[in-house]
Design a protein around this motif. Structure first.
Motif, PDB file in Angstrom:
ATOM      1  N   MET A 256      54.449  27.403  46.686  1.00 35.04           N
ATOM      2  CA  MET A 256      53.229  28.130  46.299  1.00 35.04           C
ATOM      3  C   MET A 256      52.317  28.315  47.505  1.00 35.04           C
ATOM      4  SD  MET A 256      52.237  26.984  42.430  1.00 35.04           S
ATOM      5  CE  MET A 256      51.811  25.280  42.813  1.00 35.04           C
ATOM      6  N   CYS A 257      52.896  28.780  48.582  1.00 34.74           N
ATOM      7  CA  CYS A 257      52.179  28.860  49.859  1.00 34.74           C
ATOM      8  C   CYS A 257      51.226  30.059  49.902  1.00 34.74           C
ATOM      9  CB  CYS A 257      53.178  28.958  51.008  1.00 34.74           C
ATOM     10  SG  CYS A 257      52.391  29.109  52.628  1.00 34.74           S
ATOM     11  N   PRO A 258      49.951  29.822  50.131  1.00 34.73           N
ATOM     12  CA  PRO A 258      48.999  30.935  50.204  1.00 34.73           C
ATOM     13  C   PRO A 258      49.201  31.796  51.447  1.00 34.73           C
ATOM     14  CG  PRO A 258      47.926  28.883  50.814  1.00 34.73           C
ATOM     15  CD  PRO A 258      49.287  28.510  50.303  1.00 34.73           C
ATOM     16  N   VAL A 259      49.668  31.196  52.527  1.00 36.89           N
ATOM     17  CA  VAL A 259      49.895  31.951  53.762  1.00 36.89           C
ATOM     18  C   VAL A 259      51.032  32.940  53.572  1.00 36.89           C
ATOM     19  CG1 VAL A 259      50.422  31.793  56.222  1.00 36.89           C
ATOM     20  CG2 VAL A 259      49.048  30.009  55.126  1.00 36.89           C
ATOM     21  N   GLN A 260      52.146  32.465  53.008  1.00 36.98           N
ATOM     22  CA  GLN A 260      53.285  33.349  52.768  1.00 36.98           C
ATOM     23  C   GLN A 260      52.929  34.435  51.760  1.00 36.98           C
ATOM     24  OE1 GLN A 260      56.433  33.150  54.402  1.00 36.98           O
ATOM     25  NE2 GLN A 260      56.381  35.219  53.544  1.00 36.98           N
ATOM     26  N   ALA A 261      52.154  34.083  50.741  1.00 38.71           N
ATOM     27  CA  ALA A 261      51.748  35.070  49.738  1.00 38.71           C
ATOM     28  C   ALA A 261      50.900  36.161  50.374  1.00 38.71           C
ATOM     29  CB  ALA A 261      50.990  34.380  48.611  1.00 38.71           C
ATOM     30  N   TYR A 262      50.014  35.779  51.290  1.00 39.00           N
ATOM     31  CA  TYR A 262      49.181  36.761  51.986  1.00 39.00           C
ATOM     32  C   TYR A 262      50.034  37.676  52.860  1.00 39.00           C
ATOM     33  CZ  TYR A 262      45.927  38.664  55.427  1.00 39.00           C
ATOM     34  OH  TYR A 262      45.226  39.520  56.258  1.00 39.00           O
ATOM     35  N   GLU A 263      50.969  37.106  53.604  1.00 40.44           N
ATOM     36  CA  GLU A 263      51.845  37.924  54.450  1.00 40.44           C
ATOM     37  C   GLU A 263      52.671  38.881  53.604  1.00 40.44           C
ATOM     38  OE1 GLU A 263      53.275  35.902  58.354  1.00 40.44           O
ATOM     39  OE2 GLU A 263      53.469  34.375  56.780  1.00 40.44           O
ATOM     40  N   ASP A 264      53.191  38.392  52.476  1.00 40.20           N
ATOM     41  CA  ASP A 264      53.979  39.249  51.580  1.00 40.20           C
ATOM     42  C   ASP A 264      53.115  40.388  51.034  1.00 40.20           C
ATOM     43  OD1 ASP A 264      56.142  37.606  51.997  1.00 40.20           O
ATOM     44  OD2 ASP A 264      55.942  36.528  50.084  1.00 40.20           O
ATOM     45  N   TRP A 265      51.865  40.094  50.726  1.00 42.06           N
ATOM     46  CA  TRP A 265      50.968  41.123  50.197  1.00 42.06           C
ATOM     47  C   TRP A 265      50.746  42.233  51.226  1.00 42.06           C
ATOM     48  CZ3 TRP A 265      49.220  44.272  47.039  1.00 42.06           C
ATOM     49  CH2 TRP A 265      47.951  44.858  47.112  1.00 42.06           C
ATOM     50  N   LEU A 266      50.561  41.860  52.476  1.00 45.97           N
ATOM     51  CA  LEU A 266      50.394  42.879  53.503  1.00 45.97           C
ATOM     52  C   LEU A 266      51.662  43.722  53.655  1.00 45.97           C
ATOM     53  CD1 LEU A 266      48.384  41.171  56.400  1.00 45.97           C
ATOM     54  CD2 LEU A 266      47.555  42.386  54.382  1.00 45.97           C
ATOM     55  N   ASP A 267      52.818  43.087  53.555  1.00 44.71           N
ATOM     56  CA  ASP A 267      54.077  43.829  53.655  1.00 44.71           C
ATOM     57  C   ASP A 267      54.235  44.794  52.481  1.00 44.71           C
ATOM     58  OD1 ASP A 267      54.782  42.578  56.005  1.00 44.71           O
ATOM     59  OD2 ASP A 267      56.022  41.061  55.032  1.00 44.71           O
ATOM     60  N   ILE A 268      53.934  44.325  51.285  1.00 36.02           N
ATOM     61  CA  ILE A 268      54.097  45.151  50.092  1.00 36.02           C
ATOM     62  C   ILE A 268      53.107  46.314  50.081  1.00 36.02           C
ATOM     63  CG2 ILE A 268      53.893  45.182  47.573  1.00 36.02           C
ATOM     64  CD1 ILE A 268      54.754  42.218  47.622  1.00 36.02           C
ATOM     65  N   SER A 269      51.871  46.020  50.442  1.00 33.43           N
ATOM     66  CA  SER A 269      50.807  47.022  50.354  1.00 33.43           C
ATOM     67  C   SER A 269      50.745  47.949  51.562  1.00 33.43           C
ATOM     68  CB  SER A 269      49.455  46.328  50.198  1.00 33.43           C
ATOM     69  OG  SER A 269      49.152  45.561  51.365  1.00 33.43           O
ATOM     70  N   GLY A 270      51.235  47.471  52.717  1.00 38.08           N
ATOM     71  CA  GLY A 270      51.130  48.250  53.941  1.00 38.08           C
ATOM     72  C   GLY A 270      49.739  48.244  54.544  1.00 38.08           C
ATOM     73  N   LEU A 271      48.865  47.391  54.031  1.00 36.18           N
ATOM     74  CA  LEU A 271      47.487  47.326  54.530  1.00 36.18           C
ATOM     75  C   LEU A 271      47.458  46.696  55.922  1.00 36.18           C
ATOM     76  CD1 LEU A 271      45.647  46.122  51.295  1.00 36.18           C
ATOM     77  CD2 LEU A 271      45.564  48.411  52.303  1.00 36.18           C
ATOM     78  N   ARG A 272      46.590  47.239  56.774  1.00 38.11           N
ATOM     79  CA  ARG A 272      46.453  46.713  58.131  1.00 38.11           C
ATOM     80  C   ARG A 272      45.001  46.441  58.514  1.00 38.11           C
ATOM     81  NH1 ARG A 272      50.670  45.717  56.962  1.00 38.11           N
ATOM     82  NH2 ARG A 272      52.680  46.292  57.889  1.00 38.11           N
ATOM     83  N   HIS A 273      44.074  46.939  57.729  1.00 46.63           N
ATOM     84  CA  HIS A 273      42.657  46.686  57.996  1.00 46.63           C
ATOM     85  C   HIS A 273      41.868  46.911  56.709  1.00 46.63           C
ATOM     86  CE1 HIS A 273      42.981  51.076  58.479  1.00 46.63           C
ATOM     87  NE2 HIS A 273      41.733  51.103  58.044  1.00 46.63           N
ATOM     88  N   GLY A 274      40.632  46.460  56.740  1.00 48.05           N
ATOM     89  CA  GLY A 274      39.771  46.643  55.578  1.00 48.05           C
ATOM     90  C   GLY A 274      39.886  45.506  54.578  1.00 48.05           C
ATOM     91  N   PRO A 275      39.369  45.708  53.358  1.00 47.74           N
ATOM     92  CA  PRO A 275      39.394  44.659  52.336  1.00 47.74           C
ATOM     93  C   PRO A 275      40.815  44.221  52.003  1.00 47.74           C
ATOM     94  CG  PRO A 275      37.918  46.436  51.689  1.00 47.74           C
ATOM     95  CD  PRO A 275      38.675  46.924  52.880  1.00 47.74           C
ATOM     96  N   VAL A 276      40.979  42.928  51.801  1.00 54.70           N
ATOM     97  CA  VAL A 276      42.301  42.396  51.465  1.00 54.70           C
ATOM     98  C   VAL A 276      42.670  42.739  50.026  1.00 54.70           C
ATOM     99  CG1 VAL A 276      43.674  40.296  51.169  1.00 54.70           C
ATOM    100  CG2 VAL A 276      42.130  40.522  53.143  1.00 54.70           C
ATOM    101  N   PHE A 277      41.738  42.509  49.108  1.00 51.05           N
ATOM    102  CA  PHE A 277      42.035  42.679  47.688  1.00 51.05           C
ATOM    103  C   PHE A 277      41.299  43.889  47.121  1.00 51.05           C
ATOM    104  CE2 PHE A 277      42.521  38.002  48.327  1.00 51.05           C
ATOM    105  CZ  PHE A 277      43.911  37.997  48.206  1.00 51.05           C
ATOM    106  N   ARG A 278      42.082  44.815  46.548  1.00 49.59           N
ATOM    107  CA  ARG A 278      41.554  46.095  46.064  1.00 49.59           C
ATOM    108  C   ARG A 278      42.105  46.406  44.680  1.00 49.59           C
ATOM    109  NH1 ARG A 278      42.125  49.721  51.555  1.00 49.59           N
ATOM    110  NH2 ARG A 278      42.079  47.984  53.047  1.00 49.59           N
TER     111      ARG A 278
END
Length: 307
Positions: free
Chosen positions: A194-216
């Motif tokens: 249940m790693c928050p770091v891995q979950a965050y990295e996966d979210w960036l990969d899935i969403s393609g986000l590179r800047h701005g708010p993390v959660f939308r």
């Protein structure tokens, strides 16, 4: 005042505080029929009229809103009158109320929710995959870092540094207790499960986000919003993450993440000082409001199993 002055005056307070103050002024003027600038007598009548409907904490917020309005407009602050203070004290004595606390998110419930979201992250449907990735990262970051809903909504990608497999550092420009707006840097550890770091990295990969708010926000077609989530939506998002997956989540709110971590840490023998330093509490009373009162008994309680 010119535009620049207004901008910096507004920046002195968080968006959530400004919204609450505006709602309080609207309640005083439009719903109750008060007039600004107000007299101390009218403020006393206002408090008495709502003594049974509003909590003392809410009344204090309304007084703070009235005080700020009068101070900014150059009027005498009517809320500082002795009779206002005395009436508020009397209301508290006549209408005692237990402090309402969010239900703590227990580790077993967290695991159940994350297990389902993990499967949905692999869905072929973009909307389901995006929503699951976002919710998993938000829930795990909120829990393991004991963030408030407001903190989660203020996270920005450019203020986060990740060291894969080790941890991440999050800079928050200002927070509820950061009166000087100096900002705070939070360390988030990488965990074995249940790693928050891995979950965050996966979210960036899935969403393609590179800047701005993390959660939308995410619409039904899987389109990401441009602005950050509203803090008021975090409780609803958390409940939906459970209910949508067949789990009981009706009693949870955004503070359930924060209180859930505090309860887990207490069960796992974290000292009060260590917990206060990690979460950012400045006094013991703040910490005690979040910790489950049954936690110190640990395995001695009937039906309890250690976590």
């Amino acid at each position: 005042m010119n535009g620049s002055t207004d901008r910096y005056l507004n920046a002195a307070r968080r968006d959530s505080t400004r919204r609450r103050y505006l709602q309080a002024l609207e309640h005083f003027e439009e719903q109750w029929g008060g007039v600004l600038p107000a007299s101390s007598e009218s403020v006393v009548r206002y408090l008495a009229a709502h003594a049974e409907q509003l909590s003392v904490a809410t009344l204090r917020t309304h007084l703070a809103a009235l005080a700020q309005w009068h101070q900014r407009q150059g009027f005498v602050d009517p809320t500082k009158a002795p009779q206002v203070r005395d009436v508020l004290r009397g209301i508290k004595a006549e209408h005692p109320q237990a402090v309402k606390r969010a239900e703590a998110l227990q580790l077993q419930a967290l695991e159940a929710c994350i297990d389902v979201l993990q499967h949905q992250v692999e869905s072929a449907q973009p909307a389901i995959r995006l929503r699951a990735g976002r919710d998993r990262a938000l829930v795990l970051l909120g829990f393991w870092r004991a963030f408030r809903g407001d903190d989660l909504c203020r996270l920005r990608i450019e203020h986060i540094q990740v060291r894969s497999g080790e941890g991440m550092e999050i800079f928050l420009a200002s927070g509820k207790t950061d009166r000087q707006h100096e900002g705070v840097t939070f360390a988030v550890p990488a965990l074995k499960r249940m790693c928050p770091v891995q979950a965050y990295e996966d979210w960036l990969d899935i969403s393609g986000l590179r800047h701005g708010p993390v959660f939308r926000s995410i619409d039904r077609w899987g389109h990401l919003g441009h602005e950050s989530l509203n803090p008021n939506s975090v409780s609803r998002l958390l409940r939906h993450a459970f209910v949508r997956n067949g789990l009981d989540g009706d009693s949870y709110s955004g503070h359930s993440l924060r209180r859930g971590f505090a309860t887990w840490a207490s069960k796992n023998q974290w000292g009060t000082k260590a917990l206060m330093d990690y979460v950012g509490w400045r006094d013991v009373q703040s910490a005690m409001r979040y910790i489950d009162a049954t936690a110190p008994f640990g395995d001695w309680r009937r039906g309890e199993s250690g976590e």
